[in-house]
Design a protein around this motif. Structure first.
Motif, PDB file in Angstrom:
ATOM      1  N   LEU A 134       0.842  -1.200   0.000  1.00 54.35           N
ATOM      2  CA  LEU A 134       0.000   0.000   0.000  1.00 54.35           C
ATOM      3  C   LEU A 134       0.874   1.245   0.000  1.00 54.35           C
ATOM      4  CD1 LEU A 134      -2.626  -1.058   2.713  1.00 54.35           C
ATOM      5  CD2 LEU A 134      -2.825  -1.243   0.219  1.00 54.35           C
ATOM      6  N   ASP A 135       0.404   2.282  -0.672  1.00 56.19           N
ATOM      7  CA  ASP A 135       1.140   3.543  -0.569  1.00 56.19           C
ATOM      8  C   ASP A 135       0.787   4.208   0.772  1.00 56.19           C
ATOM      9  OD1 ASP A 135      -1.264   4.983  -0.858  1.00 56.19           O
ATOM     10  OD2 ASP A 135      -1.045   5.138  -3.036  1.00 56.19           O
ATOM     11  N   ASP A 136       1.449   5.324   1.063  1.00 56.89           N
ATOM     12  CA  ASP A 136       1.280   5.950   2.383  1.00 56.89           C
ATOM     13  C   ASP A 136      -0.178   6.304   2.672  1.00 56.89           C
ATOM     14  OD1 ASP A 136       3.920   5.711   2.727  1.00 56.89           O
ATOM     15  OD2 ASP A 136       4.399   7.850   2.444  1.00 56.89           O
ATOM     16  N   GLU A 137      -0.837   6.813   1.656  1.00 62.68           N
ATOM     17  CA  GLU A 137      -2.219   7.251   1.845  1.00 62.68           C
ATOM     18  C   GLU A 137      -3.136   6.053   2.136  1.00 62.68           C
ATOM     19  OE1 GLU A 137      -4.046   9.107  -1.620  1.00 62.68           O
ATOM     20  OE2 GLU A 137      -4.926  10.610  -0.265  1.00 62.68           O
ATOM     21  N   GLN A 138      -2.979   5.019   1.334  1.00 61.56           N
ATOM     22  CA  GLN A 138      -3.805   3.820   1.548  1.00 61.56           C
ATOM     23  C   GLN A 138      -3.489   3.196   2.910  1.00 61.56           C
ATOM     24  OE1 GLN A 138      -2.435   1.762  -1.962  1.00 61.56           O
ATOM     25  NE2 GLN A 138      -4.448   1.973  -2.943  1.00 61.56           N
ATOM     26  N   HIS A 139      -2.199   3.165   3.230  1.00 67.15           N
ATOM     27  CA  HIS A 139      -1.807   2.553   4.496  1.00 67.15           C
ATOM     28  C   HIS A 139      -2.410   3.297   5.681  1.00 67.15           C
ATOM     29  CE1 HIS A 139       0.653   1.364   7.933  1.00 67.15           C
ATOM     30  NE2 HIS A 139       0.825   0.231   7.279  1.00 67.15           N
ATOM     31  N   ALA A 140      -2.342   4.624   5.630  1.00 67.75           N
ATOM     32  CA  ALA A 140      -2.883   5.421   6.746  1.00 67.75           C
ATOM     33  C   ALA A 140      -4.372   5.126   6.926  1.00 67.75           C
ATOM     34  CB  ALA A 140      -2.667   6.901   6.476  1.00 67.75           C
ATOM     35  N   LEU A 141      -5.077   5.021   5.816  1.00 67.04           N
ATOM     36  CA  LEU A 141      -6.522   4.789   5.905  1.00 67.04           C
ATOM     37  C   LEU A 141      -6.844   3.376   6.393  1.00 67.04           C
ATOM     38  CD1 LEU A 141      -7.722   6.695   2.725  1.00 67.04           C
ATOM     39  CD2 LEU A 141      -8.545   7.075   5.047  1.00 67.04           C
ATOM     40  N   VAL A 142      -6.169   2.385   5.830  1.00 66.30           N
ATOM     41  CA  VAL A 142      -6.482   0.996   6.210  1.00 66.30           C
ATOM     42  C   VAL A 142      -6.079   0.750   7.673  1.00 66.30           C
ATOM     43  CG1 VAL A 142      -5.971  -1.438   5.728  1.00 66.30           C
ATOM     44  CG2 VAL A 142      -6.352   0.164   3.843  1.00 66.30           C
ATOM     45  N   GLU A 143      -4.919   1.250   8.045  1.00 64.74           N
ATOM     46  CA  GLU A 143      -4.481   1.080   9.434  1.00 64.74           C
ATOM     47  C   GLU A 143      -5.456   1.768  10.382  1.00 64.74           C
ATOM     48  OE1 GLU A 143      -2.085   1.911  13.099  1.00 64.74           O
ATOM     49  OE2 GLU A 143      -3.021   3.377  11.765  1.00 64.74           O
ATOM     50  N   GLY A 144      -5.900   2.958   9.996  1.00 59.61           N
ATOM     51  CA  GLY A 144      -6.849   3.691  10.834  1.00 59.61           C
ATOM     52  C   GLY A 144      -8.189   2.984  10.931  1.00 59.61           C
ATOM     53  N   MET A 145      -8.611   2.403   9.827  1.00 56.77           N
ATOM     54  CA  MET A 145      -9.887   1.680   9.827  1.00 56.77           C
ATOM     55  C   MET A 145      -9.844   0.494  10.813  1.00 56.77           C
ATOM     56  SD  MET A 145     -12.912   1.212   8.659  1.00 56.77           S
ATOM     57  CE  MET A 145     -13.348   1.800   7.045  1.00 56.77           C
ATOM     58  N   TRP A 146      -8.708  -0.197  10.841  1.00 55.46           N
ATOM     59  CA  TRP A 146      -8.623  -1.345  11.762  1.00 55.46           C
ATOM     60  C   TRP A 146      -8.455  -0.911  13.212  1.00 55.46           C
ATOM     61  CZ3 TRP A 146     -10.944  -5.501  10.872  1.00 55.46           C
ATOM     62  CH2 TRP A 146     -11.161  -5.882   9.553  1.00 55.46           C
ATOM     63  N   ALA A 147      -7.794   0.216  13.414  1.00 56.08           N
ATOM     64  CA  ALA A 147      -7.723   0.743  14.785  1.00 56.08           C
ATOM     65  C   ALA A 147      -9.122   1.098  15.267  1.00 56.08           C
ATOM     66  CB  ALA A 147      -6.819   1.969  14.831  1.00 56.08           C
ATOM     67  N   LEU A 148      -9.929   1.645  14.359  1.00 53.37           N
ATOM     68  CA  LEU A 148     -11.317   1.977  14.699  1.00 53.37           C
ATOM     69  C   LEU A 148     -12.112   0.702  14.969  1.00 53.37           C
ATOM     70  CD1 LEU A 148     -13.799   3.896  14.770  1.00 53.37           C
ATOM     71  CD2 LEU A 148     -13.932   3.616  12.283  1.00 53.37           C
ATOM     72  N   ASN A 149     -12.015  -0.266  14.076  1.00 53.22           N
ATOM     73  CA  ASN A 149     -12.781  -1.496  14.245  1.00 53.22           C
ATOM     74  C   ASN A 149     -12.441  -2.208  15.550  1.00 53.22           C
ATOM     75  OD1 ASN A 149     -14.070  -1.160  11.826  1.00 53.22           O
ATOM     76  ND2 ASN A 149     -12.771  -2.557  10.671  1.00 53.22           N
ATOM     77  N   PHE A 150     -11.149  -2.216  15.870  1.00 50.91           N
ATOM     78  CA  PHE A 150     -10.714  -2.931  17.068  1.00 50.91           C
ATOM     79  C   PHE A 150     -10.771  -2.065  18.316  1.00 50.91           C
ATOM     80  CE2 PHE A 150      -9.211  -6.158  14.217  1.00 50.91           C
ATOM     81  CZ  PHE A 150      -9.194  -7.306  14.972  1.00 50.91           C
ATOM     82  N   SER A 151     -11.033  -0.793  18.166  1.00 54.07           N
ATOM     83  CA  SER A 151     -10.960   0.112  19.308  1.00 54.07           C
ATOM     84  C   SER A 151      -9.623  -0.097  20.011  1.00 54.07           C
ATOM     85  CB  SER A 151     -12.133  -0.185  20.276  1.00 54.07           C
ATOM     86  OG  SER A 151     -12.202   0.744  21.310  1.00 54.07           O
ATOM     87  N   GLY A 152      -8.605  -0.325  19.181  1.00 53.70           N
ATOM     88  CA  GLY A 152      -7.300  -0.644  19.768  1.00 53.70           C
ATOM     89  C   GLY A 152      -6.207  -0.628  18.715  1.00 53.70           C
TER      90      GLY A 152
END
Ligand SMILES: Cc1cc2nc3c(=O)[nH]c(=O)nc-3n(C[C@H](O)[C@H](O)[C@H](O)COP(=O)(O)OP(=O)(O)OC[C@H]3O[C@@H](n4cnc5c(N)ncnc54)[C@H](O)[C@@H]3O)c2cc1C
Length: 480
Positions: free
Chosen positions: A201-219
């Motif tokens: 993933l490029d930086d932009e995609q990575h930031a979004l996907v990583e953030g989405m999983w932090a949100l989903n996991f609340s962690g």
């Protein structure tokens, strides 16, 4: 989370005890509880028995209240012991300091969630939708980018699809996947962060996907089990768009309390609030439950619906299996926060998603209040931000919108709350088998239930209801 228009076709979204296994004799005498109208099949002679009740339910969240309703409707006598001064557990609809009654814990429900959806239909409760976002913000490094929600979703799509690839094949029936397959077990050591790192993933995609999983996991994705992501997505047929919609689109118009109250109203359980259980000691035929204030209650069967992170606050004799105790000691992955913020003026129907390094890495507009905007925000680490501190919350939001002004904030820190110590349950690696095993069989006369143990939507209200119903059904079989 309100970013999609719901219901449109384009998102594809050491004491050794020998357990008695003999069937119960329903003619066995017991003391009927005053005022209770028991169905014929459970009527018994009015005589003293050695137990105070048939079943003790520990915990009065959705799982406990559902179990109590199911049991009492079939004529079982139930005492429900809840440590708080209210029912609802990790759901909590209350007046806020923001000009509106709000849900401080669980909120959103969805038609992909059969148990909660059936209950909403049963009680004919009205739903409302979160507003569909018209404008999205996302953060890459220090830069805020913006555009239409569709652009943001396109950026997420490659990463989300790749991370969740195979979920429907691995879990063809995600509501019934016990015993855990060898294929799933073999994946359970992997973290979501490791899975994301495998993608190019490029930086932009990575930031979004990583953030989405932090949100989903609340962690933190670094400690979050990839199998949990697969389970969630399998519940929406392998479609991450639908999964995202399921997580935050429809709300109960009267708050989650409307549903909780409706379920509780159809239960004749003897509810004791302020009753914190300290010890559960079994003998061959039942159990004695002791409260922190020394009171004791006895029952033939006990359902324990505590969140995983507080399971070990009860002293079980005999002890629960070592593997579930060690999961409870380690704790599951959720450590995050949810906060409601009244901000000055109309900020528009906006939503933001950023990497987990943001104190609040997701927010969305929810309501208009007298010309101000009410937004809800989430972060992955409750210790990073005091969600009751207006200044702290405003400064976290100013990372997103520099001139935003927080008028007032309100939230509940579920991680600091000693009766939950977590938000919604999201497992760490190598916890899945222990949790599913612990839920599938009774431990003598004790059963573990609750959303954290659900087979389907674990971590959701739906999972709590599923688990409460299953526990009740199994106890009724054993009482019969
Ligand atoms: C911030 C937040 C947001 C969420 N958002 C959503 C959402 O949008 N949609 C959704 O579906 N789900 C959501 N969830 C998850 C959902 O709220 C929970 O999964 C569900 O409510 C759990 O129900 P439960 O009955 O299994 O557990 P709980 O609700 O935790 O009930 C357990 C009960 O046990 C009690 N207890 C603890 N220890 C003792 C003791 N020793 N003795 C007696 N009682 C004890 C507790 O006080 C509690 O009432 C969210 C949760 C949080 C915290």
């Amino acid at each position: 989370m309100g970013l999609y228009k719901p219901n449109q076709g384009h998102y594809c979204a050491s004491v050794q005890v020998t357990w008695s296994t003999a069937p119960r004799d329903l003619s066995e005498p017991r003391l009927p509880r005053p005022g209770r109208h028991l169905p014929k099949k459970f009527e018994r002679a009015e005589a003293m028995t050695q137990y105070d009740t048939d079943v003790i339910v520990v915990g009065g969240g959705f799982a406990g209240v559902t179990a109590a309703r199911e049991l009492t409707q079939q004529g079982a006598a139930v005492i429900l012991l809840e440590a708080r001064d209210r029912l609802g557990g990790r759901t909590w609809t209350r007046e806020s300091g923001l000009g509106k009654s709000l849900d401080f814990g669980g909120t959103w429900v969805h038609w992909t969630q059969p148990h909660v959806w059936a209950e909403i239909g049963r009680y004919d409760l009205p739903l409302i939708s979160s507003p569909v976002a018209e404008h999205a913000l996302w953060k890459v490094g220090d830069e805020i980018r913006h555009g239409s929600p569709d652009v943001m979703f396109d950026l997420l799509d490659t990463g989300m699809t790749s991370v969740l690839d195979g979920s429907a094949r691995l879990l063809p029936n995600p509501f019934h996947f016990r015993p855990v397959s060898d294929e799933l077990k073999a994946l359970d050591h992997i973290t979501v962060a490791e899975k994301i790192a495998e993608l190019n993933l490029d930086d932009e995609q990575h930031a979004l996907v990583e953030g989405m999983w932090a949100l989903n996991f609340s962690g933190r994705p670094e400690v979050s089990a990839y199998t949990q992501g697969l389970r969630w997505c399998a519940l929406t047929g392998g479609n991450w768009h639908l999964l995202f919609e399921a997580c935050a689109t429809f709300k109960l118009a009267g708050g989650t309390k409307a549903l909780l109250d409706a379920i509780a109203a159809q239960s004749s359980a003897d509810v004791r609030l302020g009753a914190r259980v300290q010890r559960i000691e079994q003998d061959a035929d039942g159990a004695t439950v002791t409260l922190t204030d020394g009171r004791t209650f006895t029952a033939r069967e006990v359902v324990v619906t505590l969140p995983l992170n507080v399971l070990n606050t009860i002293d079980f004799a005999p002890a629960l299996p070592a593997d579930i105790r060690s999961v409870a000691d380690e704790g599951q992955a959720s450590t995050g926060c949810k906060v409601w913020v009244r901000v000055r003026g109309d900020v528009g129907k906006v939503a933001g998603l950023g990497p987990s390094s943001c104190a609040l890495n997701f927010f969305q507009y929810e309501y208009d209040i007298d010309g101000d905007s009410l937004i809800v925000a989430f972060g992955r680490d409750a210790t990073r931000i005091d969600i009751t501190d207006r200044d702290a919350v405003e400064s976290a939001l100013r990372e997103w919108i520099p001139d935003i002004e927080a008028v007032a904030v309100d939230g509940h820190d579920w991680v600091a709350d000693d009766l939950s110590q977590q938000t919604w349950a999201m497992l760490r690696p190598n916890q899945l088998v222990a949790v599913q095993n612990a839920a599938s069989e009774p431990h003598g006369h004790v059963r573990l239930a609750g959303s954290d143990y659900a087979e389907g939507w674990a971590g959701f209200i739906d999972g709590a209801i599923e688990s409460g119903k299953t526990a009740a059904a199994r106890i009724l079989q054993s009482l019969r």
